[in-house]
Design a protein around this motif. Sequence first.
Motif, PDB file in Angstrom:
ATOM      1  N   ASP B  55      19.248 -13.830 -13.497  1.00 52.62           N
ATOM      2  CA  ASP B  55      19.546 -12.405 -13.639  1.00 52.62           C
ATOM      3  C   ASP B  55      19.432 -12.007 -15.114  1.00 52.62           C
ATOM      4  O   ASP B  55      20.216 -12.471 -15.943  1.00 52.62           O
ATOM      5  CB  ASP B  55      20.972 -12.154 -13.105  1.00 52.62           C
ATOM      6  CG  ASP B  55      21.328 -10.679 -13.087  1.00 52.62           C
ATOM      7  OD1 ASP B  55      20.618  -9.881 -13.723  1.00 52.62           O
ATOM      8  OD2 ASP B  55      22.335 -10.329 -12.431  1.00 52.62           O
ATOM      9  N   ASN B  57      20.350  -9.492 -16.528  1.00 52.28           N
ATOM     10  CA  ASN B  57      21.552  -8.825 -17.032  1.00 52.28           C
ATOM     11  C   ASN B  57      22.658  -9.814 -17.340  1.00 52.28           C
ATOM     12  O   ASN B  57      23.707  -9.444 -17.843  1.00 52.28           O
ATOM     13  CB  ASN B  57      22.065  -7.818 -16.012  1.00 52.28           C
ATOM     14  CG  ASN B  57      21.353  -6.498 -16.152  1.00 52.28           C
ATOM     15  OD1 ASN B  57      21.310  -5.921 -17.229  1.00 52.28           O
ATOM     16  ND2 ASN B  57      20.757  -6.044 -15.070  1.00 52.28           N
ATOM     17  N   VAL B  58      22.453 -11.061 -16.991  1.00 56.38           N
ATOM     18  CA  VAL B  58      23.471 -12.094 -17.156  1.00 56.38           C
ATOM     19  C   VAL B  58      22.992 -13.159 -18.148  1.00 56.38           C
ATOM     20  O   VAL B  58      23.779 -13.810 -18.805  1.00 56.38           O
ATOM     21  CB  VAL B  58      23.783 -12.728 -15.774  1.00 56.38           C
ATOM     22  CG1 VAL B  58      24.754 -13.881 -15.896  1.00 56.38           C
ATOM     23  CG2 VAL B  58      24.360 -11.681 -14.824  1.00 56.38           C
ATOM     24  N   ASN B  59      21.661 -13.286 -18.261  1.00 54.42           N
ATOM     25  CA  ASN B  59      21.051 -14.305 -19.120  1.00 54.42           C
ATOM     26  C   ASN B  59      21.211 -13.928 -20.595  1.00 54.42           C
ATOM     27  O   ASN B  59      20.600 -12.976 -21.066  1.00 54.42           O
ATOM     28  CB  ASN B  59      19.562 -14.397 -18.746  1.00 54.42           C
ATOM     29  CG  ASN B  59      18.830 -15.474 -19.510  1.00 54.42           C
ATOM     30  OD1 ASN B  59      19.325 -15.940 -20.542  1.00 54.42           O
ATOM     31  ND2 ASN B  59      17.673 -15.849 -19.031  1.00 54.42           N
ATOM     32  N   PRO B  60      22.026 -14.668 -21.347  1.00 52.42           N
ATOM     33  CA  PRO B  60      22.249 -14.293 -22.746  1.00 52.42           C
ATOM     34  C   PRO B  60      21.005 -14.450 -23.613  1.00 52.42           C
ATOM     35  O   PRO B  60      20.926 -13.862 -24.691  1.00 52.42           O
ATOM     36  CB  PRO B  60      23.364 -15.230 -23.212  1.00 52.42           C
ATOM     37  CG  PRO B  60      23.528 -16.267 -22.164  1.00 52.42           C
ATOM     38  CD  PRO B  60      22.787 -15.863 -20.956  1.00 52.42           C
ATOM     39  N   PHE B  63      19.267 -11.355 -25.122  1.00 52.75           N
ATOM     40  CA  PHE B  63      19.640 -10.729 -26.395  1.00 52.75           C
ATOM     41  C   PHE B  63      18.592 -11.017 -27.464  1.00 52.75           C
ATOM     42  O   PHE B  63      18.256 -10.173 -28.271  1.00 52.75           O
ATOM     43  CB  PHE B  63      21.007 -11.236 -26.873  1.00 52.75           C
ATOM     44  CG  PHE B  63      22.165 -10.701 -26.087  1.00 52.75           C
ATOM     45  CD1 PHE B  63      22.299  -9.343 -25.855  1.00 52.75           C
ATOM     46  CD2 PHE B  63      23.139 -11.552 -25.592  1.00 52.75           C
ATOM     47  CE1 PHE B  63      23.374  -8.841 -25.142  1.00 52.75           C
ATOM     48  CE2 PHE B  63      24.223 -11.061 -24.881  1.00 52.75           C
ATOM     49  CZ  PHE B  63      24.339  -9.703 -24.645  1.00 52.75           C
ATOM     50  N   TRP B  64      18.084 -12.241 -27.446  1.00 48.62           N
ATOM     51  CA  TRP B  64      17.078 -12.624 -28.444  1.00 48.62           C
ATOM     52  C   TRP B  64      15.737 -11.942 -28.136  1.00 48.62           C
ATOM     53  O   TRP B  64      15.035 -11.534 -29.038  1.00 48.62           O
ATOM     54  CB  TRP B  64      16.915 -14.137 -28.491  1.00 48.62           C
ATOM     55  CG  TRP B  64      17.960 -14.825 -29.313  1.00 48.62           C
ATOM     56  CD1 TRP B  64      17.827 -15.241 -30.597  1.00 48.62           C
ATOM     57  CD2 TRP B  64      19.302 -15.171 -28.915  1.00 48.62           C
ATOM     58  NE1 TRP B  64      18.996 -15.831 -31.030  1.00 48.62           N
ATOM     59  CE2 TRP B  64      19.919 -15.802 -30.027  1.00 48.62           C
ATOM     60  CE3 TRP B  64      20.042 -15.014 -27.748  1.00 48.62           C
ATOM     61  CZ2 TRP B  64      21.224 -16.280 -29.989  1.00 48.62           C
ATOM     62  CZ3 TRP B  64      21.352 -15.477 -27.710  1.00 48.62           C
ATOM     63  CH2 TRP B  64      21.926 -16.095 -28.817  1.00 48.62           C
ATOM     64  N   LEU B  66      15.336  -9.027 -26.646  1.00 46.37           N
ATOM     65  CA  LEU B  66      15.465  -7.618 -27.033  1.00 46.37           C
ATOM     66  C   LEU B  66      15.427  -7.466 -28.553  1.00 46.37           C
ATOM     67  O   LEU B  66      14.821  -6.542 -29.080  1.00 46.37           O
ATOM     68  CB  LEU B  66      16.774  -7.040 -26.471  1.00 46.37           C
ATOM     69  CG  LEU B  66      16.821  -6.930 -24.945  1.00 46.37           C
ATOM     70  CD1 LEU B  66      18.216  -6.577 -24.465  1.00 46.37           C
ATOM     71  CD2 LEU B  66      15.810  -5.911 -24.433  1.00 46.37           C
ATOM     72  N   ASP B  67      16.065  -8.408 -29.238  1.00 43.71           N
ATOM     73  CA  ASP B  67      16.047  -8.400 -30.695  1.00 43.71           C
ATOM     74  C   ASP B  67      14.607  -8.604 -31.198  1.00 43.71           C
ATOM     75  O   ASP B  67      14.160  -7.933 -32.132  1.00 43.71           O
ATOM     76  CB  ASP B  67      16.959  -9.524 -31.200  1.00 43.71           C
ATOM     77  CG  ASP B  67      17.180  -9.464 -32.697  1.00 43.71           C
ATOM     78  OD1 ASP B  67      17.202  -8.341 -33.232  1.00 43.71           O
ATOM     79  OD2 ASP B  67      17.318 -10.529 -33.311  1.00 43.71           O
ATOM     80  N   GLU B  70      12.486  -5.512 -30.952  1.00 44.54           N
ATOM     81  CA  GLU B  70      12.763  -4.589 -32.050  1.00 44.54           C
ATOM     82  C   GLU B  70      12.031  -5.029 -33.325  1.00 44.54           C
ATOM     83  O   GLU B  70      11.428  -4.224 -34.020  1.00 44.54           O
ATOM     84  CB  GLU B  70      14.273  -4.599 -32.285  1.00 44.54           C
ATOM     85  CG  GLU B  70      14.865  -3.300 -32.718  1.00 44.54           C
ATOM     86  CD  GLU B  70      16.367  -3.464 -32.825  1.00 44.54           C
ATOM     87  OE1 GLU B  70      17.027  -3.298 -31.789  1.00 44.54           O
ATOM     88  OE2 GLU B  70      16.869  -3.790 -33.919  1.00 44.54           O
ATOM     89  N   LYS B 134      17.593 -16.665 -36.700  1.00 46.11           N
ATOM     90  CA  LYS B 134      17.641 -15.675 -35.619  1.00 46.11           C
ATOM     91  C   LYS B 134      16.311 -14.944 -35.505  1.00 46.11           C
ATOM     92  O   LYS B 134      15.826 -14.681 -34.408  1.00 46.11           O
ATOM     93  CB  LYS B 134      18.746 -14.651 -35.913  1.00 46.11           C
ATOM     94  CG  LYS B 134      20.052 -15.016 -35.257  1.00 46.11           C
ATOM     95  CD  LYS B 134      21.084 -13.926 -35.455  1.00 46.11           C
ATOM     96  CE  LYS B 134      22.396 -14.373 -34.842  1.00 46.11           C
ATOM     97  NZ  LYS B 134      23.528 -13.550 -35.250  1.00 46.11           N
ATOM     98  N   TYR B 210      18.213 -20.809 -24.010  1.00 46.31           N
ATOM     99  CA  TYR B 210      19.647 -20.696 -24.258  1.00 46.31           C
ATOM    100  C   TYR B 210      20.312 -21.927 -23.672  1.00 46.31           C
ATOM    101  O   TYR B 210      20.260 -22.153 -22.470  1.00 46.31           O
ATOM    102  CB  TYR B 210      20.204 -19.436 -23.595  1.00 46.31           C
ATOM    103  CG  TYR B 210      21.613 -19.106 -24.034  1.00 46.31           C
ATOM    104  CD1 TYR B 210      21.843 -18.292 -25.132  1.00 46.31           C
ATOM    105  CD2 TYR B 210      22.708 -19.610 -23.347  1.00 46.31           C
ATOM    106  CE1 TYR B 210      23.135 -17.987 -25.545  1.00 46.31           C
ATOM    107  CE2 TYR B 210      24.000 -19.311 -23.765  1.00 46.31           C
ATOM    108  CZ  TYR B 210      24.202 -18.505 -24.856  1.00 46.31           C
ATOM    109  OH  TYR B 210      25.473 -18.208 -25.265  1.00 46.31           O
ATOM    110  N   GLN B 215      25.505 -22.667 -27.155  1.00 50.89           N
ATOM    111  CA  GLN B 215      25.978 -21.287 -27.076  1.00 50.89           C
ATOM    112  C   GLN B 215      25.065 -20.341 -27.828  1.00 50.89           C
ATOM    113  O   GLN B 215      25.490 -19.294 -28.328  1.00 50.89           O
ATOM    114  CB  GLN B 215      27.417 -21.153 -27.603  1.00 50.89           C
ATOM    115  CG  GLN B 215      28.333 -22.122 -26.916  1.00 50.89           C
ATOM    116  CD  GLN B 215      29.737 -21.591 -26.738  1.00 50.89           C
ATOM    117  OE1 GLN B 215      30.081 -20.490 -27.131  1.00 50.89           O
ATOM    118  NE2 GLN B 215      30.548 -22.381 -26.097  1.00 50.89           N
TER     119      GLN B 215
END
Lengths: 106, 266
Positions: B55, B57-60, B63-64, B66-67, B70, B134, B210, B215
Amino acid sequence: MARALINVPRKARRGEIVEIKTLVSHPMETGYRRDNIGNPIPRDIISRFVCMYNGTEVFRADLFPAVAANPFLSFFTVATESGTLEFQWTDDQDNTQTASASIEVE
Amino acid sequence: MSVVLENLRPRTFGVLLLPALSLIALPASSTEIPTAQKQSDYESMSPQTRAIQDDDNVNPGMFWVLDGEERWGRKDGSSNLSCADCHTSESMRGVAARYPSFEVESQRPIDLQERINICRSRRQNATPFRYESKELLALSAFVAYQSRGLPIQITIDERLNPFFDAGRALFEARQGQLNVSCAQCHDDNWGKRMAGNIIPQTQPTGYPLYRLEWQELGSLQRRLRNCLFGMRAETYPYGAIEYIELELYMAWRANGLKIETPAVRP
């Protein structure tokens, strides 16, 4: 890179129980770790999460150092009326991260 | 007191020796995994961990991604160029499935992270990103994400041959104080358990990924360092040709498996 990912159903029937999933990016540094030269790494965690549904609080959580990085919270609420759900995460330094999502109730 | 100790010593010694002997008894030559049996390490994960990856929306890891999206459009360096000024993100579809790939100027294979850093120093005239920063992880994740669902397709040509052979030799060589090779676990004994965990085939389908243990997102090189450390072998510095050779052999070994970036692993 503070961001949040929210999953709220777009539409719901009145009275339906809906699941809400939230994921926020945060290191959740416990304060118990040390860096490679032995200095303690200061604690930096989200300590409070609140969800408001059209201004009414429907869910609240206190978070502690044992919570993993990028905390994921999922909970349920009853779809009562169309409107917005607002989410707020507050960390130790009182910095807040907010997000919102709308829901249409038929 | 000393008499008691003396009596104990031979027994303790025998107990310690047994596991050591069983390690030595492992077959020395390893066999490659037949194509039909190749599978993503996703298959050996618990349903709970799979659910995190499944998912977006659940997979952290998202975040990377989406970053990275950008950063893709952000101008940088003295050329004042962004990635998007030269490439469309759609044109990145399939790129991750072909890496590591041969780089003509340096006459050696490079991985996706190096490709991004080369673009950065040669086109943008900016300082290359640090390994595991990052920025580099985010851009690598965004580029690899464009290939999600596409099969890995590595062809080994004449130029890549010596590096490929070195990678295979490294994969099959016993290393470290434990004196084990990658192949002994991941070719010969995958699917069995070690210390309660299922030994995966170690197919690099979802990098950068991930890892719950970290973490955060990490590269294949970081994962390889973990393994070397576990074997009590010496780790190579980030960016070392040994990692690229291993990455090349492992990518070829995973030919046909689908890219999952950003994957989630325990």
